[in-house]
Design an enzyme around this catalytic site. Sequence first.
Site, mmCIF file in Angstrom:
data_model
loop_
_atom_site.group_PDB
_atom_site.id
_atom_site.type_symbol
_atom_site.label_atom_id
_atom_site.label_comp_id
_atom_site.label_asym_id
_atom_site.label_seq_id
_atom_site.Cartn_x
_atom_site.Cartn_y
_atom_site.Cartn_z
ATOM 1 N N CYS A 137 -40.684 -48.474 18.089
ATOM 2 C CA CYS A 137 -41.160 -47.379 17.224
ATOM 3 C C CYS A 137 -40.320 -46.110 17.322
ATOM 4 O O CYS A 137 -40.625 -45.125 16.638
ATOM 5 C CB CYS A 137 -42.623 -47.092 17.532
ATOM 6 S SG CYS A 137 -43.628 -48.584 17.507
ATOM 7 N N HIS A 170 -48.832 -47.142 10.501
ATOM 8 C CA HIS A 170 -47.746 -47.133 11.483
ATOM 9 C C HIS A 170 -46.590 -47.952 10.917
ATOM 10 O O HIS A 170 -46.740 -49.136 10.624
ATOM 11 C CB HIS A 170 -48.235 -47.718 12.798
ATOM 12 C CG HIS A 170 -47.352 -47.380 13.965
ATOM 13 N ND1 HIS A 170 -46.006 -47.103 13.835
ATOM 14 C CD2 HIS A 170 -47.630 -47.251 15.289
ATOM 15 C CE1 HIS A 170 -45.485 -46.841 15.027
ATOM 16 N NE2 HIS A 170 -46.455 -46.909 15.932
ATOM 17 N N HIS A 198 -46.498 -38.266 16.738
ATOM 18 C CA HIS A 198 -46.472 -39.728 16.685
ATOM 19 C C HIS A 198 -47.858 -40.225 16.255
ATOM 20 O O HIS A 198 -47.975 -41.080 15.399
ATOM 21 C CB HIS A 198 -46.063 -40.289 18.037
ATOM 22 C CG HIS A 198 -45.814 -41.759 18.020
ATOM 23 N ND1 HIS A 198 -44.902 -42.344 17.198
ATOM 24 C CD2 HIS A 198 -46.379 -42.784 18.729
ATOM 25 C CE1 HIS A 198 -44.889 -43.663 17.382
ATOM 26 N NE2 HIS A 198 -45.788 -43.949 18.303
#
Lengths: 289, 415
Positions: free
Chosen positions: B172, B344, B307
């Site tokens: 990520c 995400h 995030h």
Amino acid sequence: MTTEKREQREQREQREQREQAEKTVLRSPLGILATATATHGTGRSEPDEATGAHADIPLPRLPGFVESAFSPLAFEVSRQCLTEQPGDGARTAVVLATLMGDTTTADLASQRMVSGRVHNPLLFMQATANAVLGYTSQEFGITGQTFSLSTLDDPVAELLAMADLLLEDPELDRVLVLGVELGGSERLAVMYQVLAADSGRPVPVPDLPETAGLAAAVLLGRPGGEAPVSVRSAEAYDADGAGAGGHPGSIQGLFDLAAAHRRLLRDGGSHLLVTEPRSPAFILTAATE
Amino acid sequence: MSGEVTVTGFGVRTAFGTGTEALRRGVFAGVPSFQPTTRFDTGPYRTPMAAAAPDGPDAVEDWALRHALAQCGAEALDMAGLRPGTEAAVLLGIAGDHTSVTRYWRAAADSPSPTPLPDSSGDPDGPGGAGGSYGSDGTTGRNADAVPAHLAELLAGGLGLTGPRLTFTNACVASAAAIIHACRLISSGRIDTAVCAGGYLVEEETFGKFDSGRALSRDGMVRPFSADRSGLLLGDGVAAVALESAEHARRRGARPLTTIAGWGAATDAHHIAQPHPEGVGLARAARQALRLAGDPDGASLDYVNAHGTGTKYNDGAETRGLRAAFPERAESIPVSSTKSTTGHLLEAAGVVEFVITMLALMDGVLPPTAGYGRPDPECDLDYVPNQPRQADPRRALTINAAFGGANTALVLERP
């Protein structure tokens, strides 16, 4: 010639021009603090004195990592380097290069899925190469930067260039670079064949048993007392004797570098490292020369 | 730093659609894009929800990762006024196209014949090409799209760019790491120009893995920093940004959209999958980026794109990390998680959220944290809950974190 073929040829030519332009990759010399290699499942039961290659090892057990040699081998070579040359983890970066990643885990998870079986949460966790970097950083207190890369180009050149760049950061003094390569399923063979078609060059398929794995690591800093062997870019060299080169993502160059490092520590002198005909070359030199 | 790094073009695609107007209508309006996905059978899983664009009749072509990357890369080059043949690095953050792995093993399971290898014609999509009998849908040449570096080669070749290529695969933070690498290459004078891109499109391999890890939201929403958060949902995201040295942009007469004033990366050294509970690595990465930006205390920061995954572990740790990074300013800086609307985006999160942060600076609008319900005592900052906010931000921080404890931070500045 079709438009697609012409585009492929143009892409090849552009790529070759680019590779020629990048012959020099290191701005400053690097010091080699430690090297390590490990193999598993290749069938080598004894060390090879001619090449300096070690015998296969049993995989070290890593909690939470199952089924695949990828992470245990990555950890093992990292452990050897970081144990031989302990240092400040806050000033250490780690860069892992692997063309296809942990294909054993990817294939296992995919085969389970298409056959209707439930996913294994452990495969979820270990599916990214980052997971073993996290484990290594935890074990050795490494809080510097960690990266994982995929490159079709020679991973030695990419990793050394990355270390050179990172070591310009005043917050870092060491970079552990490592490469991992697995044997694999027939899916890997198909992928190599497609890569060959796209590159327009013969691309040999790696000759590794399906459960085999290779890993090599090099701990780098700037040249100095703890690094009696340094490596710098070779600006000109005769590429004729460099052989045909390996398959994309081959980490043989890292094994060659590690073998040269061991020999220079023992015998002194210098060594020209040419891993592929079109790749940058490097000169390793022992400080005693 | 010897050379200032600027952004002169970008292209972006999410479940909201292609381009900035789609982002403004969705992300900047606080409208989540989650719905039951029909891209694969979600029956075996705990939720059918994802931020995946509806599949049309051309879905195979339209939503192949290689095509989405090419589209965003071309838009970035076009906006920047860069032409094919430009000496530009192509730096990609991606894990490969997992659909090719699924397709391969599904075909292998369905077919009684062994896997045929390609013939010598070198045409993987042609008759007898790679995959042979597995290729009736015309996608057999994409077996190698599972190789991350191959996608960088395809992107660079398709755009006609001649610089170095490198692919970051570190989950990520991958595309944020690609941008950071470009910043280092440009600021050190090694290169003038780079195209940084990332991509993830919702597919069953990854969906199933996150489901097995019980990481997916139970209520069909992503509620970052909210007491009732129950997990993340995956989303489609692809973006590309054109970066160049300020001097190179000036010589070309290109208009800088944003300057990248600082960057940082650090590791937690805590756990293979969970973030450090105090956000130690995240704070360290943010402080590095701020030091490089000449603002070690974060005094000039006007916005943080967090995030903010909406998971129990991440959001509290991230809040504490932000407090540690700029203790005097944390409570006064608006922080939002746009994963509450986009989902995400995994390897693409860094570059898509970079674009969103850039738009916030350009438009003077802070995107909200959608789905925000009850406050969580662990998460006690200003999260721009549910509604966009008009503002005049000049500097913003965008941060990402990943498996293995990797963290990245980028400071953007409006010119």
